[in-house]
Design an enzyme around this catalytic site. Structure first.
Site, mmCIF file in Angstrom:
data_model
loop_
_atom_site.group_PDB
_atom_site.id
_atom_site.type_symbol
_atom_site.label_atom_id
_atom_site.label_comp_id
_atom_site.label_asym_id
_atom_site.label_seq_id
_atom_site.Cartn_x
_atom_site.Cartn_y
_atom_site.Cartn_z
ATOM 1 N N HIS A 47 0.575 -1.170 0.416
ATOM 2 C CA HIS A 47 -0.022 -0.044 0.107
ATOM 3 C C HIS A 47 0.809 1.224 0.383
ATOM 4 C CE1 HIS A 47 -4.139 2.069 0.040
ATOM 5 N NE2 HIS A 47 -4.205 1.410 1.026
ATOM 6 N N ASP B 275 -2.067 2.640 -4.646
ATOM 7 C CA ASP B 275 -3.057 3.151 -4.205
ATOM 8 C C ASP B 275 -4.162 2.293 -4.282
ATOM 9 O OD1 ASP B 275 -1.852 5.040 -3.099
ATOM 10 O OD2 ASP B 275 -2.631 6.512 -5.039
#
Length: 425
Positions: A396, A400
């Protein structure tokens, strides 16, 4: 008589230490020249240590699982004549290449004898009557034993309140007063109280370190999506029925590999590795797909290189070759490293949802779950369709949530309309 001291050899490539994974000898064993004495593992290969002399083993300098520094004493051998002070270099032979893993940082070990896994008996509870296992001999005086024998009482059934778990006359009286009778315990239902300590060594230790590193350093996000593979399964069955004798049987993975190639061409940010120490993301034009493979030694990840240049059949053939090589231990070192993205699949055991751990330093992994036939509403009726979940994890920090969803949805579209996989451009 003299003595040879064999030291941990320098296995090259800047390796300063290695893990001892196997002893082939023990103190007192006779050895001959070129006989394999031990095996050590670096982050890239297993190396066998041969004996340069004939003699008898006097001393072993490490336990299995210990990390031993280069040039640290490994073992001593008694030899005829005056012997030598030490042998610092023993030409090793590299065997059983392994998937690249982060090196284990530890201090050189101190010399000590080899220890084996031990069985530990749990401590008995204190502060209350002692109840023995059916196979345990009770503690009692001769007088108590005689009374129990005459009364037909099995002392193993009597709770003890005396010192050190000893059965007293009062314990026997209370047992008889209650009218208690011995309870026959079938052998198969006997309580088991032993435990076994198993040291994690070798490839399993490397896997553990790699998983710890990935879990600790990568903030994972996992995205799960249903995919209708009915049409793909029909196409796969048709292609398998018409395959040539020299062509491998197609599984779903070669189709997923081709779908990955097309999707990564549109989203190159997912086909990447992240050096979080340097703060650098490296994106690749080549698609090197790691295939998580279960082997008798543990999990390995052989790599199908340049998947972007392979057809369905070529992808299937290379996948089969590499998986077989990983399982039988013949995969070359370079075939077990260098992936840019990984696929993991448990086949029929794939479950409904998984949360795959990313193969560090990659930024994404695609997990394949099992295929289930389920009723699907088509607007007028329920019809049977073959449904499979894709469980995909992303770093992450780099990918995204929106980009992860777009990535999986694009793969879904290609798999649900498999003809699109074969359309170039």
């Amino acid at each position: 008589m003299g003595e040879f001291v064999i030291k941990m050899p320098d296995v090259g490539e800047g390796v300063a230490e290695a893990e001892l994974v196997e002893w082939h000898v023990k103190p007192g064993d006779p050895v001959r020249e070129d006989m394999v004495l031990a095996a050590v593992m670096t982050d890239k290969a297993t190396v066998e240590i041969p004996s340069p002399v004939d003699g008898v083993v006097l001393w072993l300098g490490a336990d299995i699982g210990d990390i031993v520094a280069v040039k640290a004493p490994l073992l001593r051998i008694a030899v005829a004549g005056e012997g030598e002070a030490a042998v610092e270099e023993v030409l090793p032979a590299a065997t059983e290449p392994l998937a690249k893993a982060e090196p284990v940082v530890s201090k050189p070990v101190e010399a000590k004898p080899v220890a084996e896994a031990k069985v530990v008996e749990p401590e008995k509870p204190v502060g209350r009557p002692a109840v023995r296992e059916p196979v345990e001999r009770p503690l009692a005086s001769p007088a108590v034993r005689l009374r129990a024998q005459e009364a037909g009482v099995d002392l193993r059934q009597v709770s003890a309140t005396g010192p050190a778990g000893r059965i007293t006359h009062d314990d026997l009286d209370q047992f008889v007063a209650r009218g208690a009778q011995p309870v026959a315990v079938p052998a198969g239902l006997a309580r088991k109280t032993t435990t076994e300590d198993i040291k994690i060594t070798g490839l399993r230790r490397r896997i553990a370190e790699k998983m710890r590193l990935a879990s600790a350093r990568i903030p994972h996000i996992t995205y799960v999506e249903e995919v209708d593979v009915t049409d793909l399964e029909d196409l796969r069955a048709t292609m398998n029925a018409g395959r040539k004798p020299d062509q491998p049987k197609l599984t779903i993975l070669p189709f997923l590999m081709r779908a990955l190639v097309k999707t990564l061409g549109e989203q190159p940010g997912v086909n990447a590795t992240f050096d979080d120490d340097a703060g650098v993301v490296t994106r690749y034009s080549a698609v090197h797909i790691g295939i998580a493979t279960q082997t008798p030694s543990g999990l390995m990840v052989p790599v199908v290189r340049h998947a972007e240049a392979r057809s369905i059949w070529d992808s299937a053939a290379e996948l089969t070759r590499l998986s077989d090589a990983a399982r039988n231990g013949t995969a070359a070192r370079e075939e077990l490293s260098g992936s840019t993205i990984t696929i993991t699949s448990l086949g029929a055991l794939g479950g409904i949802v998984t949360t795959p751990i990313i193969n560090h330093p990659e930024v994404a992994i695609v997990g394949v779950n099992k295929i289930l036939t389920r009723p699907v509403w088509d607007g007028t009726q329920f019809i049977p369709r073959k449904i499979m979940n894709l469980s995909s994890s992303f770093d992450h920090r780099i990918v995204d949530g929106w980009d992860a969803a777009v990535f999986v949805q694009r793969i879904k579209a290609l798999i649900e309309t498999p003809a699109l996989i074969f359309i170039e451009g």
